[in-house]
Design a protein around this motif. Sequence first.
Motif, short mmCIF file in Angstrom:
data_model
loop_
_atom_site.label_atom_id
_atom_site.label_comp_id
_atom_site.label_asym_id
_atom_site.label_seq_id
_atom_site.Cartn_x
_atom_site.Cartn_y
_atom_site.Cartn_z
N SER A 1 -1.08 -0.85 -6.51
CA SER A 1 -0.37 0.36 -6.11
C SER A 1 0.93 0.51 -6.90
O SER A 1 1.28 1.61 -7.36
CB SER A 1 -0.05 0.34 -4.62
OG SER A 1 -1.22 0.40 -3.84
N THR B 1 0.68 4.86 0.21
CA THR B 1 -0.26 5.92 0.54
C THR B 1 0.40 7.25 0.84
O THR B 1 -0.29 8.24 1.05
CB THR B 1 -1.11 5.50 1.77
OG1 THR B 1 -0.23 5.22 2.86
CG2 THR B 1 -1.93 4.26 1.45
N THR B 2 1.74 7.30 0.85
CA THR B 2 2.43 8.55 1.13
C THR B 2 3.60 8.72 0.17
O THR B 2 4.13 7.73 -0.36
CB THR B 2 3.00 8.56 2.57
OG1 THR B 2 4.07 7.62 2.67
CG2 THR B 2 1.92 8.21 3.59
N THR C 1 0.85 -1.19 0.00
CA THR C 1 0.00 0.00 0.00
C THR C 1 0.88 1.23 0.00
O THR C 1 1.63 1.47 0.95
CB THR C 1 -0.92 0.01 1.24
OG1 THR C 1 -1.70 -1.18 1.25
CG2 THR C 1 -1.84 1.21 1.19
N PHE D 1 3.83 10.61 -6.59
CA PHE D 1 2.69 10.33 -5.72
C PHE D 1 1.42 10.98 -6.26
O PHE D 1 0.37 10.34 -6.33
CB PHE D 1 2.99 10.84 -4.30
CG PHE D 1 1.84 10.70 -3.35
CD1 PHE D 1 1.49 9.47 -2.83
CD2 PHE D 1 1.11 11.82 -2.96
CE1 PHE D 1 0.43 9.34 -1.95
CE2 PHE D 1 0.05 11.71 -2.08
CZ PHE D 1 -0.29 10.46 -1.57
N ALA D 2 1.52 12.25 -6.64
CA ALA D 2 0.34 12.96 -7.15
C ALA D 2 -0.21 12.29 -8.40
O ALA D 2 -1.43 12.13 -8.55
CB ALA D 2 0.71 14.41 -7.44
N ARG D 3 0.68 11.88 -9.29
CA ARG D 3 0.21 11.25 -10.53
C ARG D 3 -0.33 9.84 -10.28
O ARG D 3 -1.30 9.42 -10.90
CB ARG D 3 1.35 11.23 -11.55
CG ARG D 3 1.54 12.59 -12.20
CD ARG D 3 2.89 12.73 -12.88
NE ARG D 3 2.96 13.99 -13.61
CZ ARG D 3 3.14 15.18 -13.04
NH1 ARG D 3 3.26 15.25 -11.72
NH2 ARG D 3 3.18 16.27 -13.76
N ALA D 4 0.31 9.13 -9.37
CA ALA D 4 -0.16 7.77 -9.07
C ALA D 4 -1.56 7.79 -8.46
O ALA D 4 -2.32 6.83 -8.63
CB ALA D 4 0.82 7.08 -8.12
N GLN D 5 -1.90 8.87 -7.77
CA GLN D 5 -3.23 8.98 -7.18
C GLN D 5 -4.31 9.23 -8.22
O GLN D 5 -5.47 8.89 -8.01
CB GLN D 5 -3.26 10.12 -6.13
CG GLN D 5 -2.32 9.92 -4.96
CD GLN D 5 -2.57 8.62 -4.23
OE1 GLN D 5 -3.65 8.40 -3.71
NE2 GLN D 5 -1.57 7.76 -4.19
N THR D 6 -3.93 9.83 -9.33
CA THR D 6 -4.92 10.22 -10.33
C THR D 6 -4.91 9.34 -11.58
O THR D 6 -5.87 9.34 -12.34
CB THR D 6 -4.68 11.66 -10.78
OG1 THR D 6 -3.36 11.79 -11.34
CG2 THR D 6 -4.81 12.62 -9.60
N ALA E 1 2.77 6.18 -13.56
CA ALA E 1 3.13 7.56 -13.25
C ALA E 1 4.59 7.83 -13.59
O ALA E 1 4.95 8.92 -14.06
CB ALA E 1 2.88 7.85 -11.77
N ALA F 1 0.25 1.56 -10.50
CA ALA F 1 -0.01 3.00 -10.62
C ALA F 1 1.29 3.79 -10.60
O ALA F 1 1.45 4.78 -11.33
CB ALA F 1 -0.94 3.46 -9.49
#
Length: 214
Positions: A174, A4-5, A2, A201-206, A181, A177
């Motif tokens: 995860s 997440t950060t 995971t 991180f920002a791109r992996a979230q979207t 990214a 992603a």
Amino acid sequence: MTLTTPDEIAALFTRAGDYTFVRWGRPIVPVVFGVEESTLTILKGAIEAVVALAGHKMAEQDTELGANLMFFFIRDWDDLIGVPNLERLIDGLPDLVTRLKGADANQYRMFRFDDAGAIRAAFVFIRVDKDLAEVPAEDLALDQAVRIICLWGENAFPKGTLVKAGAHTVLDPSLAAVIRAAYDPVLPAVAKDASHALRLFARAQTMGVGDAPL
């Protein structure tokens, strides 16, 4: 896994305490030695799937090297000494074989880089010991394809790259992603500043992992 950060993503690309992100700078041209045709098909299929996930490219030939991703499957590390012309590609091959035998390793990856620092070639050596012989070919192929798509940190995957999804084994979502990214054209092919992990991180979230066959 995971992720997440940003710190968790940064850990994927930390080598010897330093953030070091590197991806391929040219289309990937694989060649595989030491496997049967059925396994060759599985491995090349896994590479194609991970490259497609990343949005990167494959090619029939590298204009400089011919093939730039070489897999060698062997039963014993000493077998590498007998591979024709391998010592021309791998400096200090006998010393490397001695180190791998001493560590009782079953796999080793070596990367080479272009003038900009991006990956230009990779050599993957797999000693098929008892443990690896018990891994399904599809799982081993997908795991190895993931491990060459970027220059990962030495402790990037303490629990591996794959997860169970019902009766199937798939690439960790995860991690998928992050790979997608990592190859965003907006991002550089090489980054040494950990702030790069914030952008990943920002791109992996979207960026979803879509319908990649993984």
